[in-house]
Design an enzyme around this catalytic site. Structure first.
Site, PDB file in Angstrom:
ATOM      1  N   TRP A 347       0.834  -1.217   0.000  1.00 25.28           N
ATOM      2  CA  TRP A 347       0.000   0.000   0.000  1.00 25.28           C
ATOM      3  C   TRP A 347       0.865   1.263   0.000  1.00 25.28           C
ATOM      4  O   TRP A 347       0.373   2.357  -0.183  1.00 25.28           O
ATOM      5  CB  TRP A 347      -0.947  -0.007   1.206  1.00 25.28           C
ATOM      6  CG  TRP A 347      -0.273   0.188   2.561  1.00 25.28           C
ATOM      7  CD1 TRP A 347       0.902  -0.366   2.989  1.00 25.28           C
ATOM      8  CD2 TRP A 347      -0.732   0.998   3.643  1.00 25.28           C
ATOM      9  NE1 TRP A 347       1.180   0.016   4.276  1.00 25.28           N
ATOM     10  CE2 TRP A 347       0.193   0.860   4.702  1.00 25.28           C
ATOM     11  CE3 TRP A 347      -1.828   1.818   3.833  1.00 25.28           C
ATOM     12  CZ2 TRP A 347       0.050   1.517   5.930  1.00 25.28           C
ATOM     13  CZ3 TRP A 347      -1.983   2.469   5.054  1.00 25.28           C
ATOM     14  CH2 TRP A 347      -1.043   2.318   6.081  1.00 25.28           C
ATOM     15  N   ASP A 348       2.156   1.069   0.204  1.00 28.70           N
ATOM     16  CA  ASP A 348       3.096   2.183   0.187  1.00 28.70           C
ATOM     17  C   ASP A 348       2.886   3.046  -1.060  1.00 28.70           C
ATOM     18  O   ASP A 348       2.977   4.270  -1.017  1.00 28.70           O
ATOM     19  CB  ASP A 348       4.544   1.661   0.184  1.00 28.70           C
ATOM     20  CG  ASP A 348       4.861   0.771   1.383  1.00 28.70           C
ATOM     21  OD1 ASP A 348       3.949   0.067   1.856  1.00 28.70           O
ATOM     22  OD2 ASP A 348       6.025   0.761   1.818  1.00 28.70           O
ATOM     23  N   GLU A 490       0.713  -2.895  12.518  1.00 25.30           N
ATOM     24  CA  GLU A 490       0.933  -4.350  12.374  1.00 25.30           C
ATOM     25  C   GLU A 490       1.311  -5.031  13.687  1.00 25.30           C
ATOM     26  O   GLU A 490       1.568  -6.230  13.713  1.00 25.30           O
ATOM     27  CB  GLU A 490       2.017  -4.594  11.313  1.00 25.30           C
ATOM     28  CG  GLU A 490       1.564  -4.185   9.923  1.00 25.30           C
ATOM     29  CD  GLU A 490       2.615  -4.445   8.859  1.00 25.30           C
ATOM     30  OE1 GLU A 490       3.803  -4.557   9.211  1.00 25.30           O
ATOM     31  OE2 GLU A 490       2.233  -4.513   7.677  1.00 25.30           O
ATOM     32  N   LYS A 603       2.663   0.495  16.084  1.00 21.53           N
ATOM     33  CA  LYS A 603       3.871   0.485  15.248  1.00 21.53           C
ATOM     34  C   LYS A 603       4.016   1.765  14.417  1.00 21.53           C
ATOM     35  O   LYS A 603       5.100   2.290  14.242  1.00 21.53           O
ATOM     36  CB  LYS A 603       3.807  -0.728  14.325  1.00 21.53           C
ATOM     37  CG  LYS A 603       5.002  -0.872  13.406  1.00 21.53           C
ATOM     38  CD  LYS A 603       4.880  -2.106  12.513  1.00 21.53           C
ATOM     39  CE  LYS A 603       6.057  -2.235  11.567  1.00 21.53           C
ATOM     40  NZ  LYS A 603       5.896  -3.301  10.588  1.00 21.53           N
ATOM     41  N   GLN A 604       2.888   2.242  13.858  1.00 24.88           N
ATOM     42  CA  GLN A 604       2.951   3.373  12.917  1.00 24.88           C
ATOM     43  C   GLN A 604       1.585   4.049  12.894  1.00 24.88           C
ATOM     44  O   GLN A 604       0.621   3.509  13.433  1.00 24.88           O
ATOM     45  CB  GLN A 604       3.296   2.857  11.536  1.00 24.88           C
ATOM     46  CG  GLN A 604       2.245   1.950  10.931  1.00 24.88           C
ATOM     47  CD  GLN A 604       2.773   1.063   9.823  1.00 24.88           C
ATOM     48  OE1 GLN A 604       3.294  -0.015  10.090  1.00 24.88           O
ATOM     49  NE2 GLN A 604       2.648   1.508   8.591  1.00 24.88           N
TER      50      GLN A 604
HETATM   51  C1  BGC Z   1       4.966  -1.554   7.392  1.00 25.00           C
HETATM   52  C2  BGC Z   1       3.930  -1.624   6.301  1.00 25.00           C
HETATM   53  C3  BGC Z   1       4.620  -1.375   4.975  1.00 25.00           C
HETATM   54  C4  BGC Z   1       5.773  -2.346   4.767  1.00 25.00           C
HETATM   55  C5  BGC Z   1       6.542  -2.065   3.497  1.00 25.00           C
HETATM   56  C6  BGC Z   1       6.059  -2.564   7.111  1.00 25.00           C
HETATM   57  O1  BGC Z   1       7.035  -2.480   8.094  1.00 25.00           O
HETATM   58  O2  BGC Z   1       4.386  -1.817   8.648  1.00 25.00           O
HETATM   59  O3  BGC Z   1       2.919  -0.661   6.522  1.00 25.00           O
HETATM   60  O4  BGC Z   1       3.694  -1.519   3.945  1.00 25.00           O
HETATM   61  O5  BGC Z   1       6.651  -2.256   5.858  1.00 25.00           O
HETATM   62  O6  BGC Z   1       7.108  -0.799   3.533  1.00 25.00           O
END
Ligand code: BGC
Length: 778
Positions: A347-348, A490, A603-604
């Site tokens: 989804w980036d 996550e 996490k984010q």
């Molecule tokens: C993040 C995801 C991201 C992926 C690739 C993961 O560490 O939590 O949101 O899509 O890295 O960048």
């Protein structure tokens, strides 16, 4: 703000280093990566060094090994030059190195490395220059110049194609023919083990003394997966030795050439290229960079500190260098800059990189979205396999039609010592909404009706079908719920009613209802065609019966939106010690994932991403309350986190926080953190650099199809200037301390500023004072 690279004479277009640091090498190789969206090469040295990662990739050439998911194969090395001078093998670790400079010119992608090698009482000057062409995507050209004013040199140089590389040990390529053509072209052919993609690599080289071409007989050395030509040259003191290496790569999946004849096509191409000299080819490439990139999306920052401008130049350079123009492939989370994440797309792209392309290069955005359209069949298969309707997009994807590519196993659990299961492929379902968010944003910004009719509507409708079938009835709540998912955070697995997931699913269904209404009224032909294929009449009834009954986690008495059903009941711990620089997940030193699942640790950006993307659903008070609640609980272990925090902080007038997060985002790759970026750059964070400047500080937002401009210029900046496209017109936006100007090139436009609607006539300009808002910073 501290960067691991320096500029050259404070020029924001140059990044590099003035000393050779072995321990930083694997990081700076990624930062000074060269590419054109088709071919990508890390900035490894021509000679071999310790701690290097010699990677070269061609976009989309995925292969699998045994039953593992596909990855981009690391291709034969075209950089290599083994140099022996006066019987001494050249290496940066023998003798002494002085006047070392290695800089990448972001404007045209040329990398130049120069230094003096002091050995056996001689001072020998080296200069290596090279570029991956932007005008001919197959072409890579490098040049070596050697001089010594102190003594004669006997130079032995071996250079060619070296296929003895792999993906950390996994060899994806089967060796094919190796040949010398016309006494001067080295060719190696290979193909991938499972996907059978053919490659042709060609190299032709020219040696000169003081600009005079040397007529030398080929001296070929062939070994397993290697073909080199050896040059032996005697150089008199004061003379200059110049060596130019022309190299190219073609594959059987290239869409610009006939497939079966890449051996001949690539050879003809290298012959043609080698008729021109290094500078002529570089000029062509420089022009292509100007036309394709720099003239398209001007953005400049007036500040005493050059670093913000370096960051945005770097971001635009990397976005151009890593984005394929072929819609069968997409941007990897690490682009083409390293083996990390196997070249896969997340989804980036949709949430963090597409805003840049949609606002500045809509045709590139269209390609990237077409990739999802081409992936619809795979997404339908995934939905069906899981018992749902419509299209469920893969969490990780590679070749557009291959479907889900998330590997099943990840790194080792510190408590159990066993590999951890990666559940994102089955549970991280918000990706389906993210694709729709990007499609809607593209349609709002471009008004590209043709894309809507050919691809966009189908994506929106099929995504809504998935979500409607995914909903489950909760008799206690008397609502439709979404159980057992992973949200953007996550660190929480198997959660019920992730706020981000539920709200975006609801929104997708609402959009699909609107699309059906629109098509039935204004485009019955398209409606009938889609209805026939997607059974829209039935789907519509289903959506209408469910949409208002979807459970949307509401803000609690403190205005906090629960991240999921149980988050707010979990234990709160002090997270300051775990706050990261976007890469090193320090919390895993003390807890395993199962334990983190039971903590209020995020996490984010998750709920904060929701309130940023869907800001019209939430009041400022709710946004602030959620900021105050979640920001201290977020470790930023994903580099995606910073840009959302910076933009939201700008929106909330938390100017210091906004700038702090901006700096942290810029430092994800450019900063000094050792080891970071070695596996590749963080492309979403790089996309986020543009987003923070334009959406955060520039205050650009698309709300319900309308443009809003509410700048928040950082106090350290004197002014900010950028361009965006809006409905086919070009908008130049100049932000100063007290006012901002919008100049329109093209048709008249309308935008909103602090709830007022402004009209700007065709090809004219408007100036508006920046209203000073209350700073709610604590
Ligand atoms: C993040 C995801 C991201 C992926 C690739 C993961 O560490 O939590 O949101 O899509 O890295 O960048």
């Amino acid at each position: 703000m501290e960067y691991c690279v320096t500029t050259k004479n404070n020029d924001s277009w140059y990044i590099g280093t003035n000393d050779f640091d072995l321990f930083k090498a694997d990081k700076t190789e990624a930062i000074m990566f060269q590419g054109n969206g088709y071919l990508g090469i890390r900035a490894t040295a021509e000679e071999r060094n310790l701690n290097e990662r010699r990677d070269m990739f061609v976009a989309g050439t995925f292969d699998a090994f045994n039953d593992e998911v596909t990855e981009l194969p690391n291709l034969p090395d075209l950089l290599n030059m083994e140099i022996v001078i006066n019987q001494r093998a050249f290496s940066l670790s023998t003798g002494l190195i002085e006047n070392y400079h290695k800089h990448l010119n972001l404007k045209n992608g040329e990398l130049v490395r120069s230094f003096d090698w002091l050995i056996d009482g001689n001072r020998i000057s080296f200069k290596f220059s090279r570029f991956v062409s932007m005008s001919d995507v197959h072409l890579f050209v490098s040049k070596l110049e050697i001089t010594s004013d102190q003594s004669d040199l006997s130079i032995k140089l071996n250079s060619g194609i070296d296929g003895q590389y792999s993906n950390s040990g996994t060899q994806h390529l089967v060796e094919g023919d190796k040949r010398l053509f016309d006494g001067k072209i080295l060719q190696m052919q290979e193909k991938t083990q499972q996907t059978n993609i053919g490659f042709a690599f060609n190299v032709t080289q020219k040696a000169y003394i003081d600009e005079v071409l040397l007529k030398v007989k080929p001296n070929i050395r062939m070994d397993r997966r290697q073909i080199f030509d050896e040059y032996n040259v005697d150089l008199t003191k004061g003379e200059k030795f110049t060596f130019v290496k022309y190299a190219n790569v073609y594959t059987t999946i290239d869409n610009d050439v006939g497939h079966d004849t890449i051996s001949d096509i690539s050879m003809d191409a290298i012959k043609r290229s080698s008729l021109l000299n290094y500078d002529e080819l570089l000029n062509k490439s420089t022009n292509a960079w100007n036309i394709n990139v720099w003239q398209r999306s001007l953005i400049s920052i007036d500040s005493d500190d050059v670093k913000p401008q370096v960051a945005i130049n770097f971001a635009r350079y990397q976005l151009a260098a890593n984005t394929p123009k072929d819609s069968r492939m997409n941007i990897g989370a690490k682009g083409l800059t390293g083996e990390g994440y196997k070249g896969h797309t997340f989804w980036d792209t949709e949430i963090y990189m597409l805003p840049y392309f949609t606002f500045t290069m809509p045709e590139m955005a269209r390609n990237l979205l077409k990739y999802r359209y081409l992936g619809l069949d795979g997404a339908r298969k995934k939905a069906k396999a899981n018992g749902y309707w419509g299209a469920q997009f893969p969490w990780e994807s590679a070749w557009s039609t291959d479907g889900e590519m998330t590997p099943p196993w990840g790194s080792v659990d510190i408590v159990t010592g066993k590999p951890m299961r990666i559940l994102s492929g089955s549970l991280e379902q918000h990706i389906t909404s993210d694709v729709v968010i990007a499609v809607m944003q593209y349609l709002s910004i471009t008004k590209d009706e043709r894309f809507a009719e050919e691809m966009g509507y189908e994506i929106i409708l099929d995504a809504a079908k998935f979500w409607a079938s995914r909903l489950e009835w909760d008799p206690a709540r008397k609502k439709f719920v979404i159980d057992n998912v992973i949200g953007p955070d996550e660190y929480k697995e198997h959660i019920d009613n992730s706020a981000f997931t539920n709200y975006t699913a609801f929104w997708c269904i609402q959009k699909a209802i609107a699309v059906v209404g629109l098509l039935r009224n204004s485009n019955p032909e398209i409606y009938n065609e889609l209805n026939l294929r997607l059974k829209l009449d039935d789907a519509y009834q289903d959506w209408i019966s469910k949409v208002d009954l979807i459970f949307l986690p509401k803000p609690n008495e403190f205005d906090v939106i629960p991240e999921d059903d149980t988050y707010l009941q979990k234990k709160i711990i002090e997270t300051t010690q775990y706050q990261s620089d976007g890469g090193h997940a320090k919390i895993f030193k003390d807890y395993n994932l199962q334990q983190i699942n039971d903590l209020q640790v995020t996490k984010q950006a998750d709920v904060l991403l929701l309130v940023f993307l869907f800001e019209d659903l939430f009041s400022d008070d709710i946004k602030l309350a959620n900021w105050n609640y979640y920001e201290p609980k977020t470790t930023h272990d994903s580099s995606l986190s910073f840009s959302t925090h910076s933009i939201l902080a700008s929106d909330l007038n938390l100017a210091d926080k906004a700038y702090d997060y901006f700096e942290r985002a810029c430092e994800v790759d450019l900063g000094t953190g050792v080891g970071k970026s070695a596996q590749g750059l963080h492309m979403a964070s790089i996309g986020g650099i543009w987003n923070m400047i334009v959406e955060g500080f520039g205050g650009i937002r698309v709300l319900d199809g309308q443009l809003r401009i509410e700048p928040h210029l950082p106090s350290k900046w004197n002014s900010l200037h950028f361009e965006i496209n809006w409905h086919g017109s070009l908008l130049k936006i100049d932000v100063y301390k007290d006012t901002f100007q919008v100049s329109v090139l093209g048709d008249a436009i309308t935008f909103i500023n602090h709830n007022e609607i402004y009209h700007v006539a065709a090809n004219s300009k408007i100036e508006i004072p920046i209203s000073i808002e209350v700073n709610v910073e604590d």
